[in-house]
Design an enzyme around this catalytic site. Structure first.
Site, PDB file in Angstrom:
ATOM      1  N   TYR A  14     -16.463  -2.771   5.429  1.00  0.00           N
ATOM      2  CA  TYR A  14     -17.920  -2.890   5.294  1.00  0.00           C
ATOM      3  C   TYR A  14     -18.419  -1.951   4.189  1.00  0.00           C
ATOM      4  CZ  TYR A  14     -22.904  -2.740   6.585  1.00  0.00           C
ATOM      5  OH  TYR A  14     -24.277  -2.802   6.566  1.00  0.00           O
TER       6      TYR A  14
ATOM      7  N   PHE B 147     -13.323   1.770   5.788  1.00  0.00           N
ATOM      8  CA  PHE B 147     -13.741   0.524   6.420  1.00  0.00           C
ATOM      9  C   PHE B 147     -14.232  -0.490   5.391  1.00  0.00           C
ATOM     10  CE2 PHE B 147     -13.363   3.447   9.752  1.00  0.00           C
ATOM     11  CZ  PHE B 147     -12.933   2.669  10.811  1.00  0.00           C
TER      12      PHE B 147
ATOM     13  N   HIS C 111      -6.219  -1.556  11.781  1.00  0.00           N
ATOM     14  CA  HIS C 111      -5.621  -1.886  10.482  1.00  0.00           C
ATOM     15  C   HIS C 111      -6.417  -3.014   9.837  1.00  0.00           C
ATOM     16  CE1 HIS C 111      -2.555  -2.464   7.476  1.00  0.00           C
ATOM     17  NE2 HIS C 111      -2.132  -3.613   7.956  1.00  0.00           N
TER      18      HIS C 111
ATOM     19  N   CYS D 170      -5.125   0.654   3.660  1.00  0.00           N
ATOM     20  CA  CYS D 170      -5.228  -0.767   4.028  1.00  0.00           C
ATOM     21  C   CYS D 170      -6.647  -1.293   3.807  1.00  0.00           C
ATOM     22  CB  CYS D 170      -4.817  -0.981   5.476  1.00  0.00           C
ATOM     23  SG  CYS D 170      -5.797  -0.054   6.678  1.00  0.00           S
TER      24      CYS D 170
ATOM     25  N   TYR E  99     -21.484  -7.628   8.377  1.00  0.00           N
ATOM     26  CA  TYR E  99     -20.541  -8.070   9.388  1.00  0.00           C
ATOM     27  C   TYR E  99     -20.822  -9.536   9.662  1.00  0.00           C
ATOM     28  CZ  TYR E  99     -18.966  -3.353  10.336  1.00  0.00           C
ATOM     29  OH  TYR E  99     -18.402  -2.111  10.217  1.00  0.00           O
TER      30      TYR E  99
ATOM     31  N   GLN F 131       0.808  -1.216   0.000  1.00  0.00           N
ATOM     32  CA  GLN F 131       0.000   0.000   0.000  1.00  0.00           C
ATOM     33  C   GLN F 131       0.844   1.270   0.000  1.00  0.00           C
ATOM     34  OE1 GLN F 131      -1.480  -1.173   4.154  1.00  0.00           O
ATOM     35  NE2 GLN F 131      -1.730   1.049   4.235  1.00  0.00           N
TER      36      GLN F 131
END
Ligand SMILES: *[C@@H]1O[C@H](CO)[C@@H](O)[C@H](O)[C@H]1NC(C)=O
Ligand SMILES: *[C@@H]1O[C@H](CO)[C@@H](O)[C@H](O)[C@H]1NC(C)=O
Ligand SMILES: *[C@@H]1O[C@H](CO)[C@@H](O)[C@H](O)[C@H]1NC(C)=O
Ligand SMILES: *[C@@H]1O[C@H](CO)[C@@H](O)[C@H](O)[C@H]1NC(C)=O
Length: 458
Positions: free
Chosen positions: A301, A299, A402, A255, A344, A249
């Site tokens: 998700y 994130f 992370h 990340c 999730y 990255q």
């Protein structure tokens, strides 16, 4: 429904912050649950709708959010919701999705989370056809509990602008104190400034939050887990590797993009027995996603899930990785790859546990996870990582979150120690050829708290 304009002007005045930048909001379930009023704009837009300066609601919706995942509107229709880490929340009810980041205010280095309001968010039907903007605000009686957190030192300190220098004493201590894993010096980090190292491990604003403990394992999941092998690895399942190559990255806090795309890449390989092997473009995410904050974090998700469902992913050639923020330069002609059924693991944030992760991993393929990175983790060379509790006195980093890709699990034949196998995005000269192992079954560094899955559409 009546046209509602109340309070929206006042709301927008306090919104004089950069909406498209980082989300340092720090909101918990406790802050978010309760009764909300959503002020919603006109419908009929497509996904190119720009909500960033939304100020023209035409209807009002009342939704009450109950812990942990039940949403009920004013007509008693029921639906689902989840918190997204400490950043915001998503609701699915009456065939529509509502997603918004929680509001925050920034004044110099001081940041205040305003958890009883949202930034302008996006609403659309579950088939992505019919978009509208909205703003959420908790009702008066629910609102008194204001959550205000102040951050210090948001801009890099002088020390953080300096180049990172490894601390031999710290590495020595790690290797002395325990034998589970080995620490080493990585010369490649010494070309980076300390502020960049904070970025690669998740970004400054993702500092410690109240993370849910793993949920109890239900008897049904326990039964399923019992049938699973003791050792499992998607890099070598029946002698076939389903995991796309390790990437780097660079010094960008992306990340979350790498972990998200790596899941979709691996799951497409699993679903097609390696017939299709696309590699997706994290630069597209960094530049073009409004569901994340470019090189300042994001994130899984919202990327492997929501962005991939709403906008689709493009392949690397379409927007090659540069590792810096910039204007969206993805070619509009590029083919887009979608995914669906994102959630999730366990259904909502806080419902995850080791056994659910194993069941899901074996059944569906690698999945995005995240964990808290401490100073000692940078030095990981091999073995089963367990946080030592030691701090690097020369280079004390804040703890950050992370995102990485879970690809397997196993048990050490000598010590009996259970571990996860995880793909990092710090190049293949780091760790065990770009991967690491970390203690399993104890929620080490919260790695069993926030696994995300989605299903690529072929
Ligand atoms: C959305 O609109 C704002 C101004 O209202 C603008 O600054 C921003 O660039 C727009 N975003 C996109 C993706 O066009
Ligand atoms: C930030 O907060 C501190 C302490 O609460 C205060 O002294 C300072 O004036 C604030 N700075 C700004 C720019 O508001
Ligand atoms: C975020 O909120 C949690 C829970 O209220 C608190 O423990 C933590 O210190 C907060 N973090 C920051 C960076 O404000
Ligand atoms: C998957 O591919 C391998 C060769 O790459 C082949 O040996 C195997 O039979 C294939 N499996 C299925 C179910 O097609």
């Amino acid at each position: 429904m009546p046209v509602v304009m109340f309070k929206i002007a006042a709301l927008l005045v306090s919104l004089a912050v950069h909406v498209s930048a980082d989300t340092p909001a720090n909101c918990t379930y406790e802050d978010i649950r309760g009764k909300w009023i959503f002020m919603i704009g006109d419908r009929g837009h497509d996904k190119n709708l720009n909500c960033s300066s939304f100020d023209s609601p035409v209807m009002k919706l009342e939704i009450t959010l109950y812990f942990p995942d039940l949403a009920v509107d004013q007509f008693d229709n029921t639906g689902f919701w989840t918190l997204i880490y400490n950043q915001g929340f998503e609701i699915v009810i009456t065939g529509r999705k509502y997603f918004a980041f929680s509001m925050y205010k920034q004044d110099g280095n001081n940041i205040t989370s305003v958890c009883d309001r949202t930034l302008p968010g996006w609403s659309h039907d579950v088939f992505d056809r019919n978009w509208a903007c909205f703003i959420g605000q908790k009702t008066e009686e629910q609102r008194p509990k204001q959550t205000v957190f102040s951050h210090k030192e948001l801009s890099p300190t002088d020390k953080e602008r300096k180049l990172y220098r490894h601390n031999p004493e710290f590495i020595y201590q790690i290797n002395q104190q325990q034998k589970s894993w080995q620490a080493t010096r990585y010369p490649q980090f010494e070309n980076m400034r300390i502020e960049d190292m904070i970025k690669i491990k998740g970004g400054r604003k993702s500092t410690i939050v109240s993370i849910p403990k793993p949920a109890p394992v239900t008897p049904e999941v326990a039964r399923m887990a019992e049938t699973l092998p003791d050792n499992f690895d998607w890099r070598n399942y029946n002698d076939i590797n389903y995991v796309s190559p390790v990437r780097n990255q660079g010094s960008c806090g992306s990340c979350y993009a790498f972990a998200s795309l790596a899941m979709n890449e691996a799951r497409i390989r699993v679903m097609t027995n390696n017939t299709l092997t696309p590699v997706f473009s994290p630069q597209d995410i960094v530049e073009c996603s409004e569901y994340s904050q470019g090189c300042d974090g994001g994130f899984p998700y919202l990327i492997s899930g929501k962005y991939a469902e709403d906008f689709g992913l493009v392949e690397e050639e379409c927007n090659p990785y540069k590792g810096i923020d910039g204007k969206c330069s993805t070619k509009p002609s590029c083919q887009r790859h979608y995914s669906t059924k994102y959630q999730y693991v366990g259904g909502f944030y806080g419902a995850c546990n080791e056994e659910l992760m194993r069941v899901n991993l074996v059944k569906n393929g690698p999945m995005a996870v995240a964990f808290e990175v401490y100073d000692d983790f940078f030095h990981y060379k091999g073995g089963i990582y367990i946080h030592t509790g030691l701090r690097d006195k020369f280079n004390p980093f804040e703890i950050t979150n992370h995102a990485v890709l879970l690809v397997g699990y196993g048990v050490d034949p000598n010590t009996g120690q259970k571990y996860w196998v995880v793909k990092n995005s710090w190049g293949d000269s780091w760790g065990e050829s770009g991967f690491f192992r970390i203690r399993r079954g104890t929620d080490e560094c919260s790695i069993e708290s926030i696994a995300v899955q989605s299903e690529p559409i072929l």
